[in-house]
Motif scaffolding. Structure first.
Motif, PDB file in Angstrom:
ATOM      1  N   UNK A   1     -32.387  16.621 -25.877  1.00  0.00           N
ATOM      2  CA  UNK A   1     -32.362  17.192 -24.525  1.00  0.00           C
ATOM      3  C   UNK A   1     -33.764  17.355 -23.959  1.00  0.00           C
ATOM      4  N   UNK A   2     -34.569  16.301 -24.120  1.00  0.00           N
ATOM      5  CA  UNK A   2     -35.960  16.355 -23.694  1.00  0.00           C
ATOM      6  C   UNK A   2     -36.272  15.200 -22.752  1.00  0.00           C
ATOM      7  N   UNK A   3     -37.144  15.469 -21.803  1.00  0.00           N
ATOM      8  CA  UNK A   3     -37.681  14.452 -20.906  1.00  0.00           C
ATOM      9  C   UNK A   3     -39.204  14.535 -20.981  1.00  0.00           C
ATOM     10  N   UNK A   4     -39.855  13.381 -20.946  1.00  0.00           N
ATOM     11  CA  UNK A   4     -41.300  13.340 -21.107  1.00  0.00           C
ATOM     12  C   UNK A   4     -41.957  12.586 -19.945  1.00  0.00           C
ATOM     13  N   UNK A   5     -43.221  12.889 -19.720  1.00  0.00           N
ATOM     14  CA  UNK A   5     -44.002  12.143 -18.741  1.00  0.00           C
ATOM     15  C   UNK A   5     -45.383  11.894 -19.334  1.00  0.00           C
TER      16      UNK A   5
ATOM     17  N   UNK B   1     -34.788  24.634 -17.229  1.00  0.00           N
ATOM     18  CA  UNK B   1     -35.826  23.657 -17.519  1.00  0.00           C
ATOM     19  C   UNK B   1     -37.086  24.386 -17.964  1.00  0.00           C
ATOM     20  N   UNK B   2     -37.688  23.929 -19.034  1.00  0.00           N
ATOM     21  CA  UNK B   2     -38.944  24.502 -19.506  1.00  0.00           C
ATOM     22  C   UNK B   2     -39.939  23.358 -19.666  1.00  0.00           C
ATOM     23  N   UNK B   3     -40.915  23.338 -18.762  1.00  0.00           N
ATOM     24  CA  UNK B   3     -41.935  22.302 -18.782  1.00  0.00           C
ATOM     25  C   UNK B   3     -43.165  22.771 -19.553  1.00  0.00           C
TER      26      UNK B   3
ATOM     27  N   UNK C   1     -43.836  17.580 -21.359  1.00  0.00           N
ATOM     28  CA  UNK C   1     -42.512  17.646 -21.973  1.00  0.00           C
ATOM     29  C   UNK C   1     -41.644  18.593 -21.164  1.00  0.00           C
ATOM     30  N   UNK C   2     -40.364  18.290 -21.138  1.00  0.00           N
ATOM     31  CA  UNK C   2     -39.403  19.147 -20.447  1.00  0.00           C
ATOM     32  C   UNK C   2     -38.191  19.344 -21.341  1.00  0.00           C
ATOM     33  N   UNK C   3     -37.917  20.583 -21.665  1.00  0.00           N
ATOM     34  CA  UNK C   3     -36.738  20.923 -22.450  1.00  0.00           C
ATOM     35  C   UNK C   3     -35.632  21.357 -21.496  1.00  0.00           C
TER      36      UNK C   3
END
Length: 124
Positions: free
Chosen positions: A76-80, A3-5, A20-22
């Motif tokens: 493959x990304x998550x966001x907040x 995980x890379x935030x 962002x989280x890769x």
């Protein structure tokens, strides 16, 4: 899984940030994803979770109405998205995945690894 935030920073109260989280080493679309935070001197806590397809979101009470979690499985990304930030939002923010939102909420998922996180500092 890695995980890379990113996206943290120093902001004033009331301002916004988008984290962002890769995710690599795993197909994101097969997991529930979540954001967590760890204030200095405190334990890591659940912030937000989102199901595999993005249809269901859950938030910790102290961020409801201010934070929005989203995901892009193709990337493959998550966001907040964090709006109206408060000084007590100051923490290192992390992302991770698990089998269900409840497992993320109570921190019982098998968190095999964590990224470095991204520091969010909110000044009053």
């Amino acid at each position: 899984v890695q995980f890379v935030e990113s996206g943290g920073g120093l902001v004033q109260a009331g301002e916004s940030l988008r984290l962002s989280c890769s995710v690599s080493g795993r197909t994101l679309g097969s997991d529930v994803a979540g954001w967590f935070r760890q204030p200095l001197g405190n334990e890591r806590e659940f912030v937000a979770g989102i199901t595999e397809s993005g249809t269901i979101e859950r938030y910790a009470d102290h961020v409801k109405g201010r934070f929005t979690i989203s995901r892009d499985n193709a990337k493959n990304m998550v966001y907040l998205q964090m709006n109206d930030l408060k000084p007590w939002d100051t923490a290192i923010y992390y992302c991770n995945v698990g089998p269900s939102i409840p497992s993320l909420q109570v921190m019982t998922a098998d968190f095999r690894s964590w990224g470095q996180g991204t520091q969010v500092t909110v000044s009053s």
